[in-house]
Write an enzyme that holds these catalytic residues in place. Structure first.
Site, mmCIF file in Angstrom:
data_model
loop_
_atom_site.group_PDB
_atom_site.id
_atom_site.type_symbol
_atom_site.label_atom_id
_atom_site.label_comp_id
_atom_site.label_asym_id
_atom_site.label_seq_id
_atom_site.Cartn_x
_atom_site.Cartn_y
_atom_site.Cartn_z
ATOM 1 N N ASP A 177 -7.577 -4.560 -0.709
ATOM 2 C CA ASP A 177 -8.123 -4.879 -2.025
ATOM 3 C C ASP A 177 -8.006 -6.679 -1.842
ATOM 4 O O ASP A 177 -9.261 -7.264 -2.798
ATOM 5 C CB ASP A 177 -7.893 -4.143 -3.136
ATOM 6 C CG ASP A 177 -7.781 -2.569 -3.400
ATOM 7 O OD1 ASP A 177 -9.139 -2.077 -2.938
ATOM 8 O OD2 ASP A 177 -6.415 -1.886 -2.904
ATOM 9 N N HIS A 221 0.600 -1.428 -0.119
ATOM 10 C CA HIS A 221 0.433 0.009 0.553
ATOM 11 C C HIS A 221 1.109 1.030 -0.169
ATOM 12 O O HIS A 221 2.026 1.370 0.379
ATOM 13 C CB HIS A 221 -0.927 0.112 1.581
ATOM 14 C CG HIS A 221 -1.799 0.742 1.017
ATOM 15 N ND1 HIS A 221 -1.745 2.417 1.290
ATOM 16 C CD2 HIS A 221 -3.356 1.020 0.466
ATOM 17 C CE1 HIS A 221 -2.416 3.086 1.134
ATOM 18 N NE2 HIS A 221 -3.806 1.905 1.266
#
Length: 428
Positions: free
Chosen positions: A374, A317
């Site tokens: 995700d 991330h």
């Protein structure tokens, strides 16, 4: 004790410029360089704004080094799965969690604001068949600005509240109708007897007449409470995430004095990108491409090969350098759903194998490449029988309270200015 300032020196000529250091309540201090160009004749260069604080905010805090996410000071672990999504919306939009009575009244108001003007319904008919739901959602949200023109000049706190609650209530209806339009089936109107998240699943799945059959296969299939709770948690985990690409877009468009729903429509456009809100669709595509647990070692090796263009989606991330706290909550939810819904699909097996392999591989550990939100959200939404093309629209529904709170904060900030970054020109 030294001064609370920061000095920048131009080593070409020895000139120095002193700037105040501003401290927030959490996170890094910032250097106030608003007068830097005036003082030095130079711009700062920061592609992607990775070291730039573009605003002052009281809404959401992220500490990427320590895997921390807070809404209005409350850790996400105390909200996801423990408070309803609408309570979290109230928190983000009003600054505090609602009392029991306020929660009930807020829920009731949102139910009755969920209906769309018939003019918006005609817009769906004017769009091409099989249009992607995200495109339709953007168009419908933009069109709301033509109906609620008075929101262009908000003055009182009550006017801000009505505007925020209206867009929050209508977005699940827009999303569900956008999907139904994309597959050519009749629209289902909201049911005021259903809670926010259940109502969305109802509008997404039901047959005309309100018969609860799963739209995908026609089987009688009532909405389960575990499904409502799971989707509610997913929406909570997506509700806001500080100054990400789409939120920054909403703020930038808002800084031009555009209508709030136009600003939200711009956020929808920004979120659609595969590097942002569309990432969970790419995770699902990749899991399908891997296809079988036996193929996982091959793809893990490809991800580690610097000469191979393959990249493992759903890991790492931009902000979180360790674990994504939202992903940790979704991991718990995934395990719970697998047990409560008796899930044992091949796709879940592949996802589990990829997760296990990556979490035990030094290559990923040393680089801080842990599963992000995700990776889990796509798998869970698939378990909830949500069509892949609706993954990003659900992200939109979840992010509305964050976007509209950020927009409101911008509009009520007397120091706010129109966004106008500068550039390093390298042309002729």
């Amino acid at each position: 004790m030294g001064k609370n300032t920061f000095t920048l020196t131009d080593n070409r000529d020895g000139r120095s410029f002193e700037y105040d250091i501003i401290s927030g309540t959490r996170g890094p201090d910032v250097v106030d360089i608003r007068s830097f160009y005036k003082d030095s004749g130079m711009f700062t260069y920061d592609p992607g704004y990775t070291s730039t604080a573009s605003c002052e905010s009281k809404i959401t805090f992220i500490d990427g080094e320590n895997s921390e996410l807070r809404y209005r000071g409350i850790p996400i672990e105390e909200l996801a799965g423990k408070r309803s999504y609408l309570d979290v919306c109230y928190l983000l939009m009003r600054g505090n969690l609602p009392t029991e009575e306020a929660s009930k009244n807020f829920d009731l108001e949102i139910r009755h604001r969920s209906f769309l003007d018939e003019g918006i319904l005609r817009l769906f008919d004017a769009l091409p068949d099989h249009a992607h739901p995200m495109a339709t959602m953007g168009a419908a949200t933009m069109a709301l600005a033509t109906i609620y023109k008075d929101h262009l000049n908000l003055k009182s706190d009550e006017e801000f509240k009505v505007m925020r609650r209206r867009i929050l209530a209508k977005m699940p209806t827009i999303a569900a109708m956008a999907y139904r339009n994309s597959i050519g089936v009749p629209m289902i109107y909201p049911d005021v007897n259903r809670y926010f998240t259940e109502n969305f699943l109802y509008m997404l799945r039901a047959y005309p007449g309100g018969k609860m059959k799963y739209l995908g296969n026609g089987k009688n299939e009532e909405i389960k409470q575990v499904e409502v709770d799971a989707l509610d948690a997913i929406l909570t985990l997506h509700a806001d995430h500080e100054q990400n690409a789409s939120t920054t877009t909403v703020r930038n468009v808002g800084s031009t004095e555009a209508h709030p729903y136009v600003s939200i429509a711009s956020g929808i456009a920004a979120l659609w990108g595969s590097a942002h809100g569309g990432a969970n669709e790419r995770v699902m595509d990749q899991l399908k491409m891997i296809g079988d647990v036996k193929n996982v070692p091959t793809y893990i090796a490809k991800a580690k090969d610097k000469n191979d263009p393959f990249r493992l989606m759903g890991f790492g991330h931009r902000v979180y350098k360790n674990r994504d706290p939202r992903a940790q909550e979704l991991k718990k939810l995934q395990d719970k759903l697998r047990e409560e819904l008796n899930l044992d699909s091949k796709l879940l097996d592949v996802a589990s194998a990829v997760e296990e392999a990556a979490l035990n591989d030094d290559y990923f550990i040393q680089r801080g490449l842990y599963p992000n939100i995700d990776f889990y959200s796509g798998v869970i939404l698939t378990a909830l029988k949500i069509p892949v093309e609706m993954f990003t629209p659900i992200f939109v529904i979840g992010r509305i309270p964050g976007w509209i709170s950020q927009w409101s904060e911008l509009k009520q900030d007397p120091a706010a200015k129109i966004a106008r970054p500068r550039q390093l020109y390298t042309g002729k």
